[in-house]
Design a protein around this motif. Structure first.
Motif, PDB file in Angstrom:
ATOM      1  N   GLN A  91       0.740  -1.151   0.128  1.00  0.00           N
ATOM      2  CA  GLN A  91       0.042   0.083  -0.095  1.00  0.00           C
ATOM      3  C   GLN A  91       0.950   1.449  -0.004  1.00  0.00           C
ATOM      4  OE1 GLN A  91      -2.820  -0.192   3.231  1.00  0.00           O
ATOM      5  NE2 GLN A  91      -3.192  -2.290   2.902  1.00  0.00           N
ATOM      6  N   VAL A  92       1.945   1.278   0.996  1.00  0.00           N
ATOM      7  CA  VAL A  92       2.867   2.362   1.214  1.00  0.00           C
ATOM      8  C   VAL A  92       3.445   2.481  -0.393  1.00  0.00           C
ATOM      9  CG1 VAL A  92       4.976   3.110   1.800  1.00  0.00           C
ATOM     10  CG2 VAL A  92       3.133   2.288   3.557  1.00  0.00           C
ATOM     11  N   THR A  93       4.012   1.404  -1.022  1.00  0.00           N
ATOM     12  CA  THR A  93       4.864   1.549  -2.160  1.00  0.00           C
ATOM     13  C   THR A  93       3.911   2.164  -3.347  1.00  0.00           C
ATOM     14  OG1 THR A  93       6.125  -0.002  -1.622  1.00  0.00           O
ATOM     15  CG2 THR A  93       6.100   0.336  -3.999  1.00  0.00           C
ATOM     16  N   LEU A  94       2.543   1.606  -3.421  1.00  0.00           N
ATOM     17  CA  LEU A  94       1.922   1.924  -4.522  1.00  0.00           C
ATOM     18  C   LEU A  94       1.443   3.500  -4.281  1.00  0.00           C
ATOM     19  CD1 LEU A  94      -0.424  -1.018  -5.110  1.00  0.00           C
ATOM     20  CD2 LEU A  94       1.676  -0.324  -6.353  1.00  0.00           C
ATOM     21  N   ALA A  95       0.988   3.737  -2.944  1.00  0.00           N
ATOM     22  CA  ALA A  95       0.770   5.279  -2.641  1.00  0.00           C
ATOM     23  C   ALA A  95       1.548   6.378  -3.353  1.00  0.00           C
ATOM     24  CB  ALA A  95       0.129   5.482  -1.234  1.00  0.00           C
ATOM     25  N   ARG A  98       2.073   6.429  -7.095  1.00  0.00           N
ATOM     26  CA  ARG A  98       0.931   7.107  -7.512  1.00  0.00           C
ATOM     27  C   ARG A  98       1.247   8.678  -7.541  1.00  0.00           C
ATOM     28  NH1 ARG A  98      -2.505   3.462  -4.756  1.00  0.00           N
ATOM     29  NH2 ARG A  98      -2.901   1.659  -6.063  1.00  0.00           N
ATOM     30  N   GLU A  99       1.976   9.257  -6.557  1.00  0.00           N
ATOM     31  CA  GLU A  99       2.251  10.638  -6.137  1.00  0.00           C
ATOM     32  C   GLU A  99       3.206  11.086  -7.260  1.00  0.00           C
ATOM     33  OE1 GLU A  99       0.811  12.733  -3.473  1.00  0.00           O
ATOM     34  OE2 GLU A  99      -0.895  11.272  -3.248  1.00  0.00           O
ATOM     35  N   GLY A 100       3.861  10.039  -7.938  1.00  0.00           N
ATOM     36  CA  GLY A 100       4.962  10.255  -8.753  1.00  0.00           C
ATOM     37  C   GLY A 100       6.440  10.327  -7.745  1.00  0.00           C
ATOM     38  N   LYS A 101       6.329   9.798  -6.763  1.00  0.00           N
ATOM     39  CA  LYS A 101       7.705   9.799  -5.783  1.00  0.00           C
ATOM     40  C   LYS A 101       8.509   8.737  -6.289  1.00  0.00           C
ATOM     41  CE  LYS A 101       5.014  11.423  -1.727  1.00  0.00           C
ATOM     42  NZ  LYS A 101       5.094  12.775  -1.744  1.00  0.00           N
ATOM     43  N   VAL A 102       9.689   8.978  -5.554  1.00  0.00           N
ATOM     44  CA  VAL A 102      10.727   7.699  -5.881  1.00  0.00           C
ATOM     45  C   VAL A 102      10.446   6.978  -4.581  1.00  0.00           C
ATOM     46  CG1 VAL A 102      13.147   7.111  -6.299  1.00  0.00           C
ATOM     47  CG2 VAL A 102      12.340   9.372  -6.907  1.00  0.00           C
ATOM     48  N   VAL A 103      10.664   5.442  -4.927  1.00  0.00           N
ATOM     49  CA  VAL A 103      10.231   4.494  -3.555  1.00  0.00           C
ATOM     50  C   VAL A 103      11.797   3.761  -3.692  1.00  0.00           C
ATOM     51  CG1 VAL A 103       9.276   2.685  -2.714  1.00  0.00           C
ATOM     52  CG2 VAL A 103       7.949   4.534  -3.721  1.00  0.00           C
ATOM     53  N   VAL A 104      12.150   3.670  -2.740  1.00  0.00           N
ATOM     54  CA  VAL A 104      13.517   2.928  -2.434  1.00  0.00           C
ATOM     55  C   VAL A 104      13.141   1.623  -1.566  1.00  0.00           C
ATOM     56  CG1 VAL A 104      15.795   2.732  -1.632  1.00  0.00           C
ATOM     57  CG2 VAL A 104      15.086   4.795  -2.785  1.00  0.00           C
ATOM     58  N   SER A 105      13.352   0.478  -1.863  1.00  0.00           N
ATOM     59  CA  SER A 105      12.862  -0.701  -1.280  1.00  0.00           C
ATOM     60  C   SER A 105      14.097  -1.768  -1.051  1.00  0.00           C
ATOM     61  CB  SER A 105      11.831  -1.367  -2.047  1.00  0.00           C
ATOM     62  OG  SER A 105      11.243  -2.443  -1.388  1.00  0.00           O
ATOM     63  N   ALA A 106      13.858  -2.478   0.090  1.00  0.00           N
ATOM     64  CA  ALA A 106      14.893  -3.728   0.228  1.00  0.00           C
ATOM     65  C   ALA A 106      13.955  -4.756   0.272  1.00  0.00           C
ATOM     66  CB  ALA A 106      15.593  -3.387   1.666  1.00  0.00           C
ATOM     67  N   THR A 121       2.640   0.539 -12.081  1.00  0.00           N
ATOM     68  CA  THR A 121       2.072   1.733 -11.233  1.00  0.00           C
ATOM     69  C   THR A 121       3.210   3.016 -11.481  1.00  0.00           C
ATOM     70  OG1 THR A 121       0.755   0.548  -9.717  1.00  0.00           O
ATOM     71  CG2 THR A 121       1.295   2.817  -9.117  1.00  0.00           C
ATOM     72  N   ALA A 122       4.343   2.440 -11.312  1.00  0.00           N
ATOM     73  CA  ALA A 122       5.538   3.530 -11.534  1.00  0.00           C
ATOM     74  C   ALA A 122       5.481   3.930 -12.973  1.00  0.00           C
ATOM     75  CB  ALA A 122       6.772   2.889 -11.300  1.00  0.00           C
ATOM     76  N   PHE A 129      10.932   3.360  -8.932  1.00  0.00           N
ATOM     77  CA  PHE A 129      11.144   1.973  -7.709  1.00  0.00           C
ATOM     78  C   PHE A 129      12.658   1.627  -8.130  1.00  0.00           C
ATOM     79  CE2 PHE A 129      10.608  -2.117  -6.245  1.00  0.00           C
ATOM     80  CZ  PHE A 129      10.119  -2.042  -5.126  1.00  0.00           C
ATOM     81  N   PHE A 130      13.265   2.082  -7.040  1.00  0.00           N
ATOM     82  CA  PHE A 130      14.622   1.385  -6.991  1.00  0.00           C
ATOM     83  C   PHE A 130      14.754   0.536  -5.942  1.00  0.00           C
ATOM     84  CE2 PHE A 130      16.272   5.793  -8.549  1.00  0.00           C
ATOM     85  CZ  PHE A 130      15.758   5.625  -9.589  1.00  0.00           C
ATOM     86  N   PHE A 131      15.456  -0.559  -6.210  1.00  0.00           N
ATOM     87  CA  PHE A 131      15.431  -1.723  -5.317  1.00  0.00           C
ATOM     88  C   PHE A 131      16.874  -2.581  -5.312  1.00  0.00           C
ATOM     89  CE2 PHE A 131      15.040  -4.615  -8.853  1.00  0.00           C
ATOM     90  CZ  PHE A 131      14.586  -3.699  -9.982  1.00  0.00           C
ATOM     91  N   GLU A 132      18.278  -1.841  -5.282  1.00  0.00           N
ATOM     92  CA  GLU A 132      19.109  -2.581  -5.350  1.00  0.00           C
ATOM     93  C   GLU A 132      19.674  -3.487  -3.820  1.00  0.00           C
ATOM     94  OE1 GLU A 132      21.770  -2.125  -7.803  1.00  0.00           O
ATOM     95  OE2 GLU A 132      22.247  -4.140  -6.349  1.00  0.00           O
ATOM     96  N   ALA A 133      18.814  -2.865  -2.727  1.00  0.00           N
ATOM     97  CA  ALA A 133      19.108  -3.595  -1.725  1.00  0.00           C
ATOM     98  C   ALA A 133      18.162  -4.945  -1.561  1.00  0.00           C
ATOM     99  CB  ALA A 133      18.809  -2.668  -0.288  1.00  0.00           C
TER     100      ALA A 133
END
Ligand code: NAP
Ligand code: HSE
Length: 440
Positions: A91-95, A98-106, A121-122, A129-133
């Motif tokens: 939910q957090v990631t999609l929200a 949807r606001e056009g932000k950058v999400v960094v995720s592990a 969605t991105a 959406f960046f996910f190197e970790a």
């Protein structure tokens, strides 16, 4: 620095990884800001329990229990999802996207389960959406695959993708340490998932393998369609048997594509690796990944695969990319923004096509004819025995029997395992391990 040069960061999660990110970001802030031309400011941090004592201090005013509020805060440009789990994290990631932000995720579990939706969605909303970790801790394997090795197709990617399991296997092998104690230590060191079954049963490595398979082949493979086996049935005796045969034991993820038939197999299981294989000698929390590209040949990546500092290193690299993107707009060097590979006609390989040699450990009644009955089941499935090690118990009239096979395939071995387990002379659940022979 002007107000427009400030980028606000929101952290959802301030546990092992979240605290590591903030600790190291504070330390390197000056250099990062000089290089990026922006000021990085920690705006808000969502946690479950704001009263919990933490090694890394934060002003109480920054803390909230509302992760969605962080995701939707218009002042925040970069949202780091470092909570884990797949519900609120999704939910957090999609929200935020949807606001056009950058999400960094592990969060590899999230990406494996919802990657297609997240990337769609991105793309739809102009988020990133960046996910190197998410894979292999501090090793920049995502960048290696999508940037450094972009010229290649990948017939074989294999390696150690779970630090907790490699730590446990190493401690068991080198120190004869009991499994439960080593697992407790791995948790204490911040290596294990909140639900450690994800680590020891192979699912965490399967989530990571799904991410790598998608990057390399453009197809999401559900771990339900992979062979996924963990390390929880490996005993000290297996290390001794493996050593006698000239092997070490590692939990490997293996992604193989046959470009002639367009068949892909993705699997995770403990594997006997020849003692001379470099990856057989990668120990402790270290991960190692061998990537064979059709242009470059074989490349190898080794580094810490779990823990606060290694993971923070990867998250901060994504934060730097995110800041550069927000500050300078699309960047030609940022090939992580290149669209994913089209999957084309790639299909999953049937079990018959997954070939290799096997190690089968059985506890049997120590009586005449037992070996012959087992050999007869194996012959019925066209599985040929390569070697036999037998150790009789001095106390209970059983014997441990270890058989290795010549090359066979998964279908034949799985039916062999089923039929052997049904023999009255087999007293315990057999253990099947794969023997990995890879060209380096
Ligand atoms: P962790 O130590 O358990 O931290 C989780 C954090 O999320 C905690 O701060 C927790 O708050 C917060 N949180 C949990 N549920 C929440 C909710 N409903 N609302 C707000 N906050 C919530 O986990 P971790 O080891 O840092 O792992 C985080 C992510 O990174 C996971 O996806 C994991 O798979 C991934 N990862 C971990 C490692 C590693 O080595 N640990 C390596 C690579 C990737 P409280 O502190 O108040 O409980
Ligand atoms: N639990 C994971 C591991 C964390 O041990 O590899 C890193 O993804």
């Amino acid at each position: 620095m002007s107000k427009s040069n400030v980028i606000k960061i929101g952290l959802c999660g301030f546990g092992t990884v979240g605290q590591g990110v903030w600790k190291h970001l504070q330390r390197t802030k000056g250099e990062m800001e000089a290089r990026l031309g922006v000021r990085l400011e920690l705006a808000r941090v969502a946690v479950r329990d704001p009263r919990r004592k933490r090694a890394v201090r934060l002003p109480a005013s920054k803390l909230t229990t509302d992760a969605m509020a962080v995701a939707c805060d218009p002042a925040i440009g970069i949202v780091c999802e470092l909570m884990g789990g797949t519900d609120l994290a999704r939910q957090v990631t999609l929200a935020a996207l949807r606001e056009g932000k950058v999400v960094v995720s592990a969060n590899k579990a999230l990406i494996s389960a919802h990657g297609a939706e997240i990337f769609a969605t991105a793309r739809k909303h102009g988020g990133h959406f960046f996910f190197e970790a998410s894979v292999a801790g501090g090793i920049p394997i995502i960048k290696a695959l999508r940037e450094g090795l972009v010229a290649n197709r990948f017939p074989c990617i294999y390696g150690i993708l779970n630090g907790t399991c490699n730590y446990i296997l190493t401690q068991m092998e080198e120190l004869d340490a009991p499994y439960d104690c080593v697992l407790a230590e791995a948790k204490q060191l911040g290596y294990a998932e909140a639900d450690e079954a994800l680590d020891v049963q192979g699912w965490d490595a399967a989530h990571k393998a799904a991410v790598l398979a998608w990057l390399a082949h453009g197809r999401w493979v559900d771990p339900k369609h992979m062979i996924v086996e963990g390390i929880d049935r490996i005993t000290p005796a297996d290390f001794k048997n493996a050593a006698t045969l000239g092997y070490g034991i590692k939990l490997l993820a293996i992604i193989v594509r046959d470009f002639a038939t367009d068949e892909l197999s993705v699997r995770v299981h403990p594997t006997l690796l020849p003692e001379g294989n470099v990856i057989a000698n990668v120990n402790g929390v270290y991960n190692a990944i061998s990537v064979t590209g059709d242009v470059v040949g074989t490349t190898l990546y080794i580094g810490r695969g779990a823990g606060q500092d290694a993971t923070a290193s990867a998250v901060i690299s994504d934060i730097a990319d995110a800041a550069a993107l927000l500050r300078h707009g699309k960047n030609l060097h940022l090939t992580s923004e290149v669209a994913p590979l089209p999957a084309g006609g790639v299909k999953l390989a049937p079990l018959e096509r997954i070939r290799g040699c096997y190690y089968l450990r059985l506890t049997v009644r120590d009586q005449p004819g037992v070996l012959a009955r087992i050999a007869s089941v194996m012959a019925r499935h066209h599985v040929s025995i390569a070697s036999v090690i037998q150790n009789a118990s001095e106390t209970d009239g059983t014997a441990s029997l270890v058989l290795t096979t010549h090359e066979s395939n998964e279908r034949a071995m799985q039916t062999t395992l089923r039929d052997v387990s049904r023999l009255a002379s087999v007293v315990d659940r057999p253990l099947l391990l794969r023997i990995g022979e890879f060209s380096e």
